[in-house]
Structure formats: C-alpha cells, structure tokens
Design an enzyme around this catalytic site. Structure first.
Site, short mmCIF file in Angstrom:
data_model
loop_
_atom_site.label_atom_id
_atom_site.label_comp_id
_atom_site.label_asym_id
_atom_site.label_seq_id
_atom_site.Cartn_x
_atom_site.Cartn_y
_atom_site.Cartn_z
N LYS A 170 48.74 44.75 28.74
CA LYS A 170 49.95 44.40 28.12
C LYS A 170 51.35 44.48 28.90
O LYS A 170 52.24 43.11 28.95
CB LYS A 170 49.90 44.84 26.65
CG LYS A 170 48.49 44.46 25.39
CD LYS A 170 48.56 44.67 24.79
CE LYS A 170 47.56 44.36 24.05
NZ LYS A 170 47.58 45.22 22.71
N LYS A 172 36.37 37.95 25.51
CA LYS A 172 35.57 37.43 24.05
C LYS A 172 36.56 36.93 23.76
O LYS A 172 37.96 36.19 23.14
CB LYS A 172 35.96 38.85 23.50
CG LYS A 172 36.13 39.31 22.09
CD LYS A 172 36.45 41.12 22.47
CE LYS A 172 38.14 41.18 22.42
NZ LYS A 172 38.41 42.69 21.77
N LYS A 222 42.32 36.06 19.96
CA LYS A 222 43.39 35.36 18.46
C LYS A 222 44.65 34.77 19.71
O LYS A 222 45.09 34.05 18.80
CB LYS A 222 43.36 36.40 17.91
CG LYS A 222 43.02 37.05 16.33
CD LYS A 222 43.63 37.95 15.43
CE LYS A 222 44.27 38.54 16.22
NZ LYS A 222 43.01 39.83 16.15
#
Length: 333
Positions: A112, A197, A200
């Site tokens: 991140k 995956k 969101k």
C-alpha cells in the site's frame, strides 16, 4: 463458549465476494457457534486519503448490510469500532510493545505504501501502525479465534506475538488468539480479471465487481460481460480456464452444487453466464429487500449500533484497564 472477532473495513461498497466468501458464513455459522463480535472497523479507513462524508456513509451502509444479510443483534454483537474507545486506548499501549521493524515487514504496508508513493502521495504514519490497531481490536475482547483469509494471516501472527510479549513482560493479561481459516464460502474473483480477487475498488475495476446493492440489471450486465477463456468447452479448471472456473464457483455458491458437476450441464459460455447472472440476482434479492427496509428505519440501525457498542465496551474495558495497570499507568478515579 469460544469468542471470535471479525471486521469489515468501510473503504468501498461491499461486494459479492465479501458476501459469499465471509458474511454468509458469519450469518449461517459463526454467530450461532461462538460468542461473536462483528465490527465495522472505520478507524482503519483513515489510513489513506479519504472523504470523511464517504467514510461515514459507507460505515452506515456496511452495518446495514450486515444486518440485512442476517446477523442478529440478539445473538451476536454488531458495532462500529470508533464508538468503542478501548480500541484506540489499547492500540497505543501495544505500540509501546511493538517494534518499528515488525511494522515495516508487514506485506500490506509494503504494497500500500508503494502504491501511495507511485501516485505521488505521502504515506500516513497510521498506515504503518494500523496492524497494531488491528491487534488491539482482537486482544481487547479476549477473542480465541480470528477467522481470516490468507492475506490477513500475517496480522494475526503479529497479534499473537504482541500478546505473548506483553504477557511475558508485564504479567498475563491477554488471550493469545489463533487464526482460523474456515472453508471459504466461495472464492470469488474479478469478472474482468479472474486472476485477482473481487475487491472493493472503484473506477475502471468496478466493471468486474458485483456490489451487493447493484440493481439486478447491472448485475446481469456485469456477469454477461465477464471475461471467459479461449475455446468453447465449459470445464472447471482454475489454471487453464480461470474465467469459466470463476463463473462456476459463483454459480455453485448460489445453488449449493459443486462447480465441477455444474460444468457438465453446460455446453456454451453464454448459457453459463445467463444462469450465473440469474442465480446471483436471486441470491441477493432478500438482502436488497431487507436493506431497503432498514434504510427506511434508520433509528433501528442506530439503536443496534448503540447497543452493540455498549456491549462491546463492557467486554473490552476490564481487559484494557488491566493492560494499563500492568504496563505501569495509574488507574483512573
């Protein structure tokens, strides 16, 4: 009874992957099999650049969707992290036990922070330390088990390390939890990138994501446009045919059948997509109806969250107070 803690981060709209992979199991199994706490971990949403109004909106939406999915506040505890001060109180104490090296070894921090720097942004200190807050989330409640996916296993190991270290240095205070890897309800991948995956994310990636509140026609359109594979045979092979396997996994999760057995019923991608789309629409229909009812009665959701926070506070405060005393802080009052 075993106590478990699970959380959902309000950094985006909840997806079909969240529901089939975890939330549906929370509803059907976990809330009945253990003393279960389910938390909207809104403090974790502050570790990157964010819109405050959006965080508030997504936090309420996440809580409403958990209730709409079937979490029963008379059976389990549903609450919002920031409404229970013990999370932040304990996080600082645990920061005094953790080390800088441990934080910088966290894989998610490396990934991140690299993305933030690539965008030209600065990296918030909270992004480095949020695994300690996650440890506080768990240890405050004496959770025995933490259901996690592989991507969170490192954080649970850190939690265990901090609990053991604190207990050894300052006296036994915390339950040392264990990570459990329950059978995933469904391994749901992006419809546009079946190697990734279904997260969101927004923006361009949204075309491959089915959100729980997508209108039925939007769901159908996304599934019908799903990436498939070369050839025409419908086979369940995650390596050779990841796109088709993803559709079969989703259809299997919605129908209760095995994906390999389902593959034998289909001879074209188009029919498989159509049936998968309809199965998803029907799977989400009761949740959408209940969510609409909850939105029409916001006072009910507020009441559930207030009661959940009060119950969570009652469970966490004695242990956090004990940690304060153990590490050398004067008791209040």
């Amino acid at each position: 009874m075993t106590r478990i803690f699970s959380g959902v981060k309000p950094t985006g709209h909840l997806t079909l992957g969240n529901y089939l992979g975890a939330v549906r199991r929370w509803v059907a199994v976990d809330q009945h099999a253990a003393e279960a706490l389910f938390c909207v971990v809104d403090l974790h949403a502050l570790t990157v650049d964010h819109d405050p109004a959006r965080v508030r909106r997504l936090s309420r939406q996440a809580a409403s969707l958990l209730l709409a999915a079937g979490l029963d506040p008379d059976v389990c505890t549903v609450f919002v992290q920031s409404q229970v001060d013990e999370h932040a109180r304990l996080a600082y104490v645990l920061e005094c036990v953790a080390t800088d090296g441990e934080m910088r070894r966290m894989i998610q921090y490396k990934e991140k922070s690299a993305r933030e720097r690539a965008r030209g942004g600065s990296v918030r200190l909270s992004l480095l330390t949020y695994p300690v807050l996650m440890a506080a989330d768990i240890l405050a409640y004496g959770a025995d088990e933490v259901p996690v996916g592989d991507d969170q296993a490192q954080h649970v190991e850190l939690t265990r390390d901090l609990a053991v270290r604190f207990n050894q240095r300052y006296g036994h205070t915390f339950v040392v939890p264990k990570a459990v890897h329950p059978q995933v309800g469904a391994r749901v991948m992006s419809l546009q990138d079946p190697g990734s995956k279904m997260g969101k994310s927004d923006g361009d990636a949204a075309a491959g994501i089915v959100y729980l509140l997508d209108e039925p026609e939007v769901v159908r359109k996304k599934v019908m446009r799903a990436v498939t594979d070369s050839g025409h045979e419908v086979e369940y092979d995650r390596d050779a045919k990841p796109g088709v396997a993803n559709l079969l996994d989703i259809l299997a999760a919605c129908t209760g059948r095995e994906p390999a057995a389902l593959a034998e019923d289909y001879h074209s991608y188009g029919v498989l997509k159509k049936d998968t789309a309809e199965a998803v629409v029907e799977e989400l229909r009761p949740l959408r109806v209940r969510h609409a009812e909850l939105c029409a009665d916001p006072g009910y959701v507020d009441g559930v969250l207030r009661a959940g926070a009060e119950r969570a506070r009652g469970l966490a405060r004695p242990r956090v107070d004990a940690a304060y005393r153990a590490i050398g802080l004067l008791p209040a009052g």
